[in-house]
Design a protein around this motif. Structure first.
Motif, PDB file in Angstrom:
ATOM      1  N   ASN A  36     136.384  31.018  54.853  1.00 43.18           N
ATOM      2  CA  ASN A  36     134.914  31.764  54.840  1.00 43.18           C
ATOM      3  C   ASN A  36     134.956  32.733  56.013  1.00 43.18           C
ATOM      4  OD1 ASN A  36     132.430  32.872  54.859  1.00 43.18           O
ATOM      5  ND2 ASN A  36     131.363  30.828  54.483  1.00 43.18           N
ATOM      6  N   THR A  37     135.247  33.939  56.137  1.00 43.62           N
ATOM      7  CA  THR A  37     135.531  35.032  57.082  1.00 43.62           C
ATOM      8  C   THR A  37     134.502  35.865  57.132  1.00 43.62           C
ATOM      9  OG1 THR A  37     137.153  36.449  55.921  1.00 43.62           O
ATOM     10  CG2 THR A  37     138.056  34.373  57.100  1.00 43.62           C
ATOM     11  N   GLU A  38     133.271  36.074  56.546  1.00 42.58           N
ATOM     12  CA  GLU A  38     132.512  37.065  56.400  1.00 42.58           C
ATOM     13  C   GLU A  38     131.184  36.480  57.447  1.00 42.58           C
ATOM     14  OE1 GLU A  38     131.757  39.642  52.972  1.00 42.58           O
ATOM     15  OE2 GLU A  38     132.014  37.899  51.830  1.00 42.58           O
ATOM     16  N   VAL A  39     130.929  37.440  58.316  1.00 40.08           N
ATOM     17  CA  VAL A  39     129.986  37.317  59.173  1.00 40.08           C
ATOM     18  C   VAL A  39     128.668  38.035  58.959  1.00 40.08           C
ATOM     19  CG1 VAL A  39     129.089  37.712  61.693  1.00 40.08           C
ATOM     20  CG2 VAL A  39     131.627  37.107  61.302  1.00 40.08           C
ATOM     21  N   TYR A  40     127.456  37.249  58.670  1.00 42.05           N
ATOM     22  CA  TYR A  40     126.475  37.852  58.206  1.00 42.05           C
ATOM     23  C   TYR A  40     125.465  38.031  59.345  1.00 42.05           C
ATOM     24  CZ  TYR A  40     127.860  36.387  53.437  1.00 42.05           C
ATOM     25  OH  TYR A  40     128.488  36.233  52.408  1.00 42.05           O
ATOM     26  N   TYR A  41     125.542  37.219  60.366  1.00 45.84           N
ATOM     27  CA  TYR A  41     124.544  37.550  61.551  1.00 45.84           C
ATOM     28  C   TYR A  41     125.211  37.010  62.766  1.00 45.84           C
ATOM     29  CZ  TYR A  41     120.530  36.724  64.498  1.00 45.84           C
ATOM     30  OH  TYR A  41     119.517  36.746  65.635  1.00 45.84           O
ATOM     31  N   VAL A  42     124.956  37.692  63.871  1.00 47.70           N
ATOM     32  CA  VAL A  42     125.364  37.326  65.317  1.00 47.70           C
ATOM     33  C   VAL A  42     124.454  37.067  66.312  1.00 47.70           C
ATOM     34  CG1 VAL A  42     127.075  37.996  66.961  1.00 47.70           C
ATOM     35  CG2 VAL A  42     127.585  38.653  64.894  1.00 47.70           C
TER      36      VAL A  42
END
Length: 475
Positions: A36-42
């Motif tokens: 899982n490599t998708e970043v939705y929030y930082v």
């Protein structure tokens, strides 16, 4: 060069990969799997993804030294709230100017989701001025954009700041086909532009006959804003509306973290209805743990949206020449949930519904609470690759403290067929490609599901949705 450095930072945030360092477990959240490599929030803790309908943490990677280059006051660095700030993607994602909205706490109004700065900003609601990522508060600071001073990285409100370029009509993590929208990076939390998939815009129907309504004394004939129970309702009238003949009404519910203003320019179903002579209403949801939303049982506010809808219908039918037997519901994402829910609790005042990207809550169905007073026509649109409301259903805990279990597209379809007394098998490719429709249901009702193969979290075919709705009327 400054623009390039900003681009490199954004690219880094969007491509961060997970590893074995499970830092998020210390905060009570699982770690993302390696694939899982998708970043939705930082935020300050690191990069967050979504897995199994819940947040998960990804290992932080250190940016290269040149990624810290600071632009001048006129720059476009999304981390530098200089007086003229603003990021090159159409608005500073972490907050505009002095009113902050920065999840790292820059700007006089704080807004740090972890609580730094005089104006609070604790994600779990502590701090006098709110500003937390799940909370509202007039001083904003919320990375999801609630609060008058916005600073929303996903672009809600006129102060937007969506790094993906949604502009004034931006889209939120659970929606957002904004008029000015576009999601070139296919960020799944932004919602995808409406596409004529899982349907056929050439589908047409004959509108139900109008009711005899005395329009004398009903003076509301042009676009206006109403206030119902303290909430705004935007009412739009079709071009050339004279008010001497009763018109159908479409109530169009916005996505979670959206608003009536945001959704006014975003819905293709609304545009189809307006162009066909219908009045369209966009209502503000109540504030919940994750912004403006709707109460569909276990999630996502504690407001009585059934009564709110009834009160609005009473108000609008007293002021404008609306046909009370041709009132319909539609919506996208959480708005799709509310238009499904309307079938359970508002079938005496709403003739039919066309929801997108949401199901009935399994908790409501299993408890036997969904009890339409009559056969209720409904056509749902669902994408097979929806990462927000999974096509196959399941538990979602994205909204803090309000878990919800989605029925899944097929089970939702079957449940509506069961409640409507449908018999036989659904007709395939009706009303369009990849759609299926039960046509032998009680009292002439129909129950349909249009599957968007490969589609994500998006509104369905708006023209098809409207054409489905307009053929029905209350008995």
């Amino acid at each position: 060069m400054k623009t390039c450095s900003v681009l490199s930072i954004v690219a880094l945030l969007l491509t961060t990969k997970a590893s074995a360092d499970c830092w998020s477990e210390k905060l009570g959240w699982p770690c993302c799997s390696k694939g899982n490599t998708e970043v939705y929030y930082v935020d300050d803790d690191g990069d967050w993804g979504v897995e199994n309908d819940d947040w998960c943490g990804m290992e932080k990677e250190q940016p290269s030294n040149n990624a810290t280059e600071q632009p001048a006051n006129q720059g476009g660095n999304p981390w530098d709230q200089g007086n003229q700030g603003g990021n090159p993607f159409g608005g500073m994602p972490w907050g505009q100017g002095n009113q902050g909205g920065n999840p790292w706490g820059q700007g006089n109004q704080g807004g740090n989701p972890w609580g730094q700065g005089n104006q609070g900003g604790n994600p779990w609601g502590q701090g006098n001025q709110g500003g937390n990522p799940w909370g509202q508060g007039n001083q904003g600071g919320n990375p999801w954009g609630q609060g008058n001073q916005g600073g929303n990285p996903w672009g809600q409100g006129n102060q937007g700041g969506n790094p993906w370029g949604q502009g004034n009509q931006g889209g939120n993590p659970f929606g957002g086909q904004g008029q000015q929208g576009g999601n070139p990076d296919n960020n799944p939390f932004l919602g995808e532009p409406s596409q004529n998939q899982g349907g056929d815009s050439n589908y047409n129907t004959v509108a139900a006959s109008g009711s005899e309504v005395d329009c004398s004394g009903k003076t509301l004939k042009s676009n206006t804003n109403l206030t119902i129970n303290g909430r705004k309702v935007i009412v739009k009238f079709p071009s050339g509306f004279s008010g001497d003949k009763a018109a159908p009404l479409l109530i169009n519910y916005h996505p979670i973290m959206g608003s009536a203003s945001q959704w006014e320019g975003g819905s293709q179903t609304a545009k189809a209805a307006l162009s066909d002579g219908a009045i369209v209403a966009f209502m503000d949801g109540a504030q919940g743990p994750m912004g403006q939303a709707w109460n569909v049982g276990p999630c996502c506010t504690d407001a009585d949206d059934v009564q709110f809808t009834r009160d609005f219908i009473k108000e609008i039918t007293s002021k404008a020449c609306v046909d009370p037997k041709r009132i319909y519901a539609a919506g996208f994402s959480m708005g799709g949930g509310m238009s499904n829910y309307a079938g359970c609790f508002l079938s005496d005042v709403i003739a039919a519904a066309a929801p997108s990207a949401f199901d009935l809550a399994k908790e409501i169905v299993d408890a036997g609470k969904c009890k339409p007073t009559r056969a209720f026509p409904i056509l749902n649109f669902r994408g097979t690759q929806d990462n927000i409301v999974m096509y196959n259903g399941g538990l979602s805990q994205v909204v803090q403290g309000k878990p919800i279990t989605f029925m899944g597209a097929k089970n939702n379809f079957k449940e509506w067929a069961k409640m409507n007394g449908c018999t036989g098998e659904p007709k395939q490719n009706n009303p369009g490609n990849n759609c299926e429709m039960y046509e032998n249901c009680k009292d002439g009702a129909k129950v349909g599901l249009c599957t968007i193969n490969g589609g994500g979290h998006s509104e369905g075919d708006g023209k098809m949705g409207w054409n489905f709705l307009k053929q029905f009327k209350l008995p």
